[in-house]
Design a protein around this motif. Structure first.
Motif, PDB file in Angstrom:
ATOM      1  N   ASN A 175       0.750  -0.970  -0.268  1.00 35.68           N
ATOM      2  CA  ASN A 175       0.293  -0.395   0.046  1.00 35.68           C
ATOM      3  C   ASN A 175       0.588   1.435   0.351  1.00 35.68           C
ATOM      4  OD1 ASN A 175      -1.706  -2.423   1.541  1.00 35.68           O
ATOM      5  ND2 ASN A 175      -3.870  -0.789   0.548  1.00 35.68           N
ATOM      6  N   MET A 176       0.512   2.285  -0.703  1.00 33.60           N
ATOM      7  CA  MET A 176       0.790   3.418  -0.873  1.00 33.60           C
ATOM      8  C   MET A 176       0.026   4.577  -1.073  1.00 33.60           C
ATOM      9  SD  MET A 176       4.264   3.346  -3.777  1.00 33.60           S
ATOM     10  CE  MET A 176       5.347   4.523  -2.740  1.00 33.60           C
ATOM     11  N   SER A 177       1.050   5.377   0.143  1.00 35.72           N
ATOM     12  CA  SER A 177       0.081   6.849   0.820  1.00 35.72           C
ATOM     13  C   SER A 177       0.153   7.477   0.083  1.00 35.72           C
ATOM     14  CB  SER A 177       0.428   7.322   1.932  1.00 35.72           C
ATOM     15  OG  SER A 177       0.120   8.668   2.131  1.00 35.72           O
ATOM     16  N   PRO A 178      -1.255   8.766  -0.734  1.00 33.39           N
ATOM     17  CA  PRO A 178      -1.449   8.945  -1.427  1.00 33.39           C
ATOM     18  C   PRO A 178       0.092  10.500  -1.260  1.00 33.39           C
ATOM     19  CG  PRO A 178      -3.694   8.817  -0.962  1.00 33.39           C
ATOM     20  CD  PRO A 178      -1.904   7.885   0.836  1.00 33.39           C
ATOM     21  N   VAL A 179       0.248  10.866   0.393  1.00 31.98           N
ATOM     22  CA  VAL A 179       0.985  11.499  -0.231  1.00 31.98           C
ATOM     23  C   VAL A 179       2.242  11.166  -0.490  1.00 31.98           C
ATOM     24  CG1 VAL A 179       2.462  12.418   1.888  1.00 31.98           C
ATOM     25  CG2 VAL A 179       0.456  11.812   2.840  1.00 31.98           C
ATOM     26  N   GLN A 180       2.606  10.377  -0.642  1.00 36.43           N
ATOM     27  CA  GLN A 180       3.808  10.211  -1.260  1.00 36.43           C
ATOM     28  C   GLN A 180       3.749  10.287  -2.436  1.00 36.43           C
ATOM     29  OE1 GLN A 180       3.716   5.657   1.305  1.00 36.43           O
ATOM     30  NE2 GLN A 180       6.469   5.713  -0.412  1.00 36.43           N
ATOM     31  N   ILE A 182      -3.075   1.251  -4.935  1.00 28.11           N
ATOM     32  CA  ILE A 182      -3.845   2.575  -3.877  1.00 28.11           C
ATOM     33  C   ILE A 182      -5.116   2.578  -4.095  1.00 28.11           C
ATOM     34  CG2 ILE A 182      -1.920   4.319  -4.817  1.00 28.11           C
ATOM     35  CD1 ILE A 182      -2.647   4.378  -7.694  1.00 28.11           C
ATOM     36  N   THR A 183      -6.166   3.581  -3.790  1.00 29.48           N
ATOM     37  CA  THR A 183      -7.901   3.782  -3.785  1.00 29.48           C
ATOM     38  C   THR A 183      -7.908   4.659  -4.827  1.00 29.48           C
ATOM     39  OG1 THR A 183      -7.263   6.392  -2.485  1.00 29.48           O
ATOM     40  CG2 THR A 183      -6.995   4.265  -0.898  1.00 29.48           C
ATOM     41  N   GLU A 184      -8.736   3.714  -5.445  1.00 29.21           N
ATOM     42  CA  GLU A 184      -9.747   4.596  -6.251  1.00 29.21           C
ATOM     43  C   GLU A 184      -9.896   6.081  -5.459  1.00 29.21           C
ATOM     44  OE1 GLU A 184     -13.872   3.397  -7.543  1.00 29.21           O
ATOM     45  OE2 GLU A 184     -14.141   3.351  -5.743  1.00 29.21           O
ATOM     46  N   VAL A 214      -0.166  -2.057 -10.303  1.00 29.84           N
ATOM     47  CA  VAL A 214      -0.657  -1.370 -10.103  1.00 29.84           C
ATOM     48  C   VAL A 214      -2.101  -2.009  -9.532  1.00 29.84           C
ATOM     49  CG1 VAL A 214      -1.555   1.176  -9.553  1.00 29.84           C
ATOM     50  CG2 VAL A 214      -0.241   0.485 -10.831  1.00 29.84           C
ATOM     51  N   ALA A 215      -2.596  -2.246  -8.404  1.00 31.91           N
ATOM     52  CA  ALA A 215      -3.932  -2.445  -7.980  1.00 31.91           C
ATOM     53  C   ALA A 215      -5.028  -1.570  -7.367  1.00 31.91           C
ATOM     54  CB  ALA A 215      -3.490  -3.912  -6.208  1.00 31.91           C
ATOM     55  N   ILE A 216      -6.557  -1.265  -7.673  1.00 33.05           N
ATOM     56  CA  ILE A 216      -7.162  -0.694  -6.873  1.00 33.05           C
ATOM     57  C   ILE A 216      -7.568  -0.959  -5.650  1.00 33.05           C
ATOM     58  CG2 ILE A 216      -9.230   1.357  -7.684  1.00 33.05           C
ATOM     59  CD1 ILE A 216      -6.847   1.911  -8.953  1.00 33.05           C
TER      60      ILE A 216
END
Length: 209
Positions: free
Chosen positions: A32-37, A67-69, A93-95
């Motif tokens: 999982n990667m944060s949107p901040v990154q 990442i989230t949709e 990449v996975a949503i």
């Protein structure tokens, strides 16, 4: 979050390399990667972190970035660049939590997505809610038409698993297979099941940090 995310990625990549060597060359793990990154000021550091794969002689297919949709609904040009960079380096990449946000299906064409993850809120109600199974089936059919694989989250019962198999779901994760476990316990699971044939719906154990 950038320092934590960098440590998580490098530690996960190290473990992926270890398990790839000892179990199967196509071993794959999701991070999982944060949107901040993915913010503009952090893009260089994120790319440097992801480039760590090559130092470990790992293929991009050994790692999936999750990442989230919602993250993709209002992306900036820098985010588009790094998603394209991920594609070019072979990292998939996975949503996550698909179907729970304000979905804009246009991003499935715009970005090179490999997996959709059906949110556990749908899976939880499969055996009691006709709408839940209808929506899950619709997601699976749509994803397959677009050339994507589907992962069901939160699978806890054999009934849920059977319904997902019937619907054509590719993969599943959840307590039916294992709770989140530390790396050493996960390796023990791998050793235990290494010689067994894979089930119709393959379990993906996740490591929570």
């Amino acid at each position: 979050i950038n320092r934590v995310g960098d440590w998580v990625f490098k530690e996960t990549a190290r473990l992926a390399g270890h398990w790839r060597k000892h179990f199967h060359e196509d071993f794959q793990i999701t991070v999982n990667m944060s949107p901040v990154q993915f913010k503009a000021e952090n893009i260089a550091a994120t790319k440097k972190s992801l480039s760590h794969l090559h130092q470990l002689e790992l293929s991009g297919k050994n790692l999936v970035i999750e990442i989230t949709e919602r993250f993709l609904l209002n992306v900036e040009s820098e985010v588009i660049d790094i998603l394209l960079w991920l594609r070019d380096t072979g990292i998939q990449v996975a949503i996550d939590d698909f179907g729970t946000g304000y979905s804009s299906l246009s991003y499935l064409n715009k970005f090179d997505i490999d997996y959709l993850k059906i949110d556990q809120s749908f899976v939880h109600n499969l055996s009691t809610d006709e709408n839940a199974i209808a929506l899950s089936e619709a997601i699976i059919v749509m994803a397959h038409k677009l050339g994507l694989k589907v992962i069901a989250e939160g699978v806890e019962t054999e009934v849920q698993k059977a319904m997902l198999v019937d619907a054509g779901c590719d993969y599943a994760q959840g307590y039916l297979y294992s709770p989140p476990v530390p790396a050493a316990a996960f390796e023990a699971l791998l050793q235990k099941h290494h010689s067994l044939s894979q089930p119709d719906v393959t379990d993906i154990a996740s490591r929570n940090v």
